[in-house]
Design an enzyme around this catalytic site. Structure first.
Site, PDB file in Angstrom:
ATOM      1  N   CYS A 152      39.890  20.102  39.757  1.00 27.32           N
ATOM      2  CA  CYS A 152      38.565  19.750  39.241  1.00 27.32           C
ATOM      3  C   CYS A 152      37.466  20.243  40.190  1.00 27.32           C
ATOM      4  CB  CYS A 152      38.496  18.262  38.933  1.00 27.32           C
ATOM      5  SG  CYS A 152      37.305  17.934  37.626  1.00 27.32           S
ATOM      6  N   HIS A 157      42.999  17.394  35.469  1.00 30.26           N
ATOM      7  CA  HIS A 157      43.647  16.571  36.500  1.00 30.26           C
ATOM      8  C   HIS A 157      45.148  16.456  36.234  1.00 30.26           C
ATOM      9  CE1 HIS A 157      40.039  14.837  38.508  1.00 30.26           C
ATOM     10  NE2 HIS A 157      39.483  15.177  37.350  1.00 30.26           N
ATOM     11  N   GLU A 159      47.400  15.570  38.157  1.00 27.30           N
ATOM     12  CA  GLU A 159      48.011  14.441  38.876  1.00 27.30           C
ATOM     13  C   GLU A 159      48.211  13.222  37.982  1.00 27.30           C
ATOM     14  OE1 GLU A 159      44.946  15.535  39.237  1.00 27.30           O
ATOM     15  OE2 GLU A 159      43.508  13.992  39.845  1.00 27.30           O
TER      16      GLU A 159
HETATM   17  N1  GLN Z   1      31.763  16.632  39.859  1.00 22.98           N
HETATM   18  C1  GLN Z   1      32.456  17.614  39.071  1.00 22.98           C
HETATM   19  C2  GLN Z   1      32.075  17.522  37.605  1.00 22.98           C
HETATM   20  O1  GLN Z   1      31.602  16.496  37.156  1.00 22.98           O
HETATM   21  C3  GLN Z   1      33.961  17.502  39.255  1.00 22.98           C
HETATM   22  C4  GLN Z   1      34.534  16.196  38.788  1.00 22.98           C
HETATM   23  C5  GLN Z   1      35.923  15.934  39.296  1.00 22.98           C
HETATM   24  O2  GLN Z   1      36.352  16.500  40.307  1.00 22.98           O
HETATM   25  N2  GLN Z   1      36.625  15.037  38.657  1.00 22.98           N
HETATM   26  O3  GLN Z   1      32.267  18.472  36.865  1.00 22.98           O
END
Ligand code: GLN
Length: 542
Positions: free
Chosen positions: A383, A509, A511
């Site tokens: 992310c 994600h 994970e």
């Molecule tokens: N802050 C970034 C976004 O909102 C990444 C979010 C994250 O790592 N879950 O796109």
């Protein structure tokens, strides 16, 4: 089977005793005997969901397939049971009140005074029964957050009392408590547990089973004493000694016969033996690794390791899949810069840059990624970690000075990570990110294709910002390729550098989907790449 059975897990004496792990372990044992089981967490705080909480508060926010932002215990439930949870599995006081207040505004209460009892407790009971009413589960385990006696958990305790009264044969209460060891006296002490059980009794609830966290074994005397003072049978006093790994807890609970006591009390059959051979093999491998590898986790919330719970567990699963112990080195992104990165990341066989929000620690993440890219150290970005890899590549390979995400720098001349038009209109914070499972189509011949061995995957998201496709051609010409694309909107979900032994950034994600039974392929592939680098297998250049 005629009706669903409901098991409530309350906590006494102290917080952080591991109600989530005990609930998940019991669920695992019941599942291993063939009972369809789900677990629910009721959180007493006023936030509607944990999505707006800083990870320092309660650790990571876990995301389900249906896009619910939930408590991290749901991660344990999924990792143990290998069954998806959903919004219905996590309810907060905020959500309960929101529903009741919305009903009141609609006029649903027909002029009645709306009160904690019965309206709030009815809503709580409804949320518990809702899972049973799906018809999918023979057993619903509901974990009550907080500790008995907390003002904010009183309505939940009252709802449990009512349910036990309404369905005496179908409801069971397990009280998880602490038996402290007083070094000066050289003794385990039962008094705090007596008090917390008494407090439950004041609220009209008799615990059926006591699970006792302890650093030392409970001898027969202590068990007898607990049984006598706490109104439970001595067979229902279950010792829960500290374990080396949470994954051993179901095995310890099996030895203590927690599942047998529970099934007997609920009038359920014990005919089917516990089938945990795969689980046992996992724990055996976990405790007997054949090799070790060090991987750096670069993040800004590392003071509270629960902030990265699912990532850490993903490495445990992937380590076992590779017969390898993964030594996670927790590296604060704010401690890294271009000048010290070489020294600070020396000796690591892989670097993961973690998800996150906001500007703090970004420069350190970018420096770590540059180091990994230039030195052929396996890199895995999740992310924000992927977004930082894009920013680093834009600045240092494409030569786009000042390239950034508009999250960190709204005036950047090169917004390589930017908000989608739809997100620009969003003003409310809660539940408005791109959340939950989305499909992603993987390009043939990519590292991702090799790892997943599938052409379409579904992974969970939690972010607002995206790769800016206006720059995609420039990136691909210089060697950072988009190898995973959302088929509906063309959003970039995976980037790779092919000339690198392992350089993968994912907008989603992974994970959240790693379980004991199904370790996540990206984690398995990353650990495998790290093992190869450590053992000196030359980098495969494309
Ligand atoms: N802050 C970034 C976004 O909102 C990444 C979010 C994250 O790592 N879950 O796109």
């Amino acid at each position: 089977m005629s009706s669903t059975k409901y098991i409530f897990v309350t906590g006494g004496v102290s917080s952080s005793l591991g109600k989530g792990i005990i609930s998940a372990s019991l669920a695992k044992l019941l599942q291993a005997r063939g009972y369809t089981t789900t677990i629910q967490k009721l959180d007493p705080y006023i936030n509607v969901d944990p999505g707006t909480l800083n990870p320092y508060e309660h650790g990571e926010c876990f995301v389900t397939d249906d896009g619910a932002e939930t408590d991290l215990d749901l991660g344990h439930y999924e990792r143990f049971l290998n069954v998806n949870t959903s919004q219905a599995n996590n309810v907060t006081t905020g959500r309960i009140y929101k529903t009741v207040i919305e009903k009141e505004r609609r006029g649903d209460y027909l002029g009645k005074t709306v009160q904690v009892i019965p309206h709030i407790t009815d809503e709580i009971k409804h949320r518990v029964r809702q899972l049973g009413n799906t018809g999918q589960y023979q057993v619903v385990i509901t974990e009550i957050g907080g500790t008995v006696g907390d003002i904010e958990s009183l309505p939940y305790i009252e709802a449990v009392r009512q349910l036990k009264w309404e369905m005496p044969k179908d409801v069971l209460v397990i009280h998880l408590t602490l038996i402290p060891f007083l070094t000066a006296a050289g003794e385990l002490k039962t008094k705090p547990t007596q008090h917390s059980v008494k407090m439950l009794q004041e609220f009209g609830i008799t615990a059926d089973v006591l699970v006792c966290r302890t650093e030392h074994p409970l001898n027969a005397d202590i068990r007898r004493k607990l049984a006598l003072f706490c109104n439970v049978e001595s067979s229902a006093v279950i010792e829960a000694q500290d374990a080396k790994s949470i994954y051993e807890v179901p095995l310890l609970m099996e030895k203590e016969k927690l599942d047998q006591v529970v099934l007997q009390k609920l009038g359920l059959s014990l005919d089917k033996e516990v089938e945990l051979s795969k689980w046992k093999e996992f724990v055996h491998k976990l405790y007997n690794p054949k090799k070790e590898v060090s991987i750096g986790l670069v993040g800004k919330y590392i003071e509270l390791k629960d902030s990265y719970k699912s990532i850490a567990e993903g490495f445990i699963h992937a380590g076992v899949a590779n017969d390898c112990k993964v030594n996670l080195q927790w590296i604060h992104s704010e401690s890294l810069n271009e000048a010290n990165v070489k020294e600070k990341l020396a000796g690591l066989s892989g670097i993961l840059v973690a998800p996150g929000f906001g500007h703090r620690g970004i420069d350190g993440k970018i420096a770590a990624i540059r180091f990994a890219r230039e030195n052929n150290v396996p890199f895995f970005g999740i992310c924000l970690g992927m977004q930082c890899a894009v920013i680093e590549f834009a600045r240092n390979v494409l030569g786009l000075a000042g390239a950034h995400s508009t999250e960190m720098d709204a005036a950047t001349p090169h917004p390589v990570i930017d908000l989608l038009e739809a997100q620009k209109k969003v003003t409310h914070k809660g539940g408005t990110m791109r959340l939950g499972a989305y499909p992603c189509v993987i390009s043939e011949g990519s590292a991702a294709a090799d790892i997943y061995k599938k052409s379409t995957i579904y992974e969970r998201h939690r972010h607002r910002y995206e790769f800016n496709n206006e720059y995609l051609r420039d990136f691909e010409q210089k060697g950072m390729i988009a190898t995973g694309i959302n088929p509906e909107g063309g959003l970039v979900e995976i980037v790779e550098i092919k000339s690198h032994p392992f350089f993968v950034g994912v907008q989603f994600h992974p994970e959240y989907k790693s379980t004991v039974e199904n370790p996540h392929p990206l984690f398995v592939g990353f650990v495998n790449a790290a093992i190869k680098v450590k053992s000196g297998v030359p980098a495969q250049k494309a």
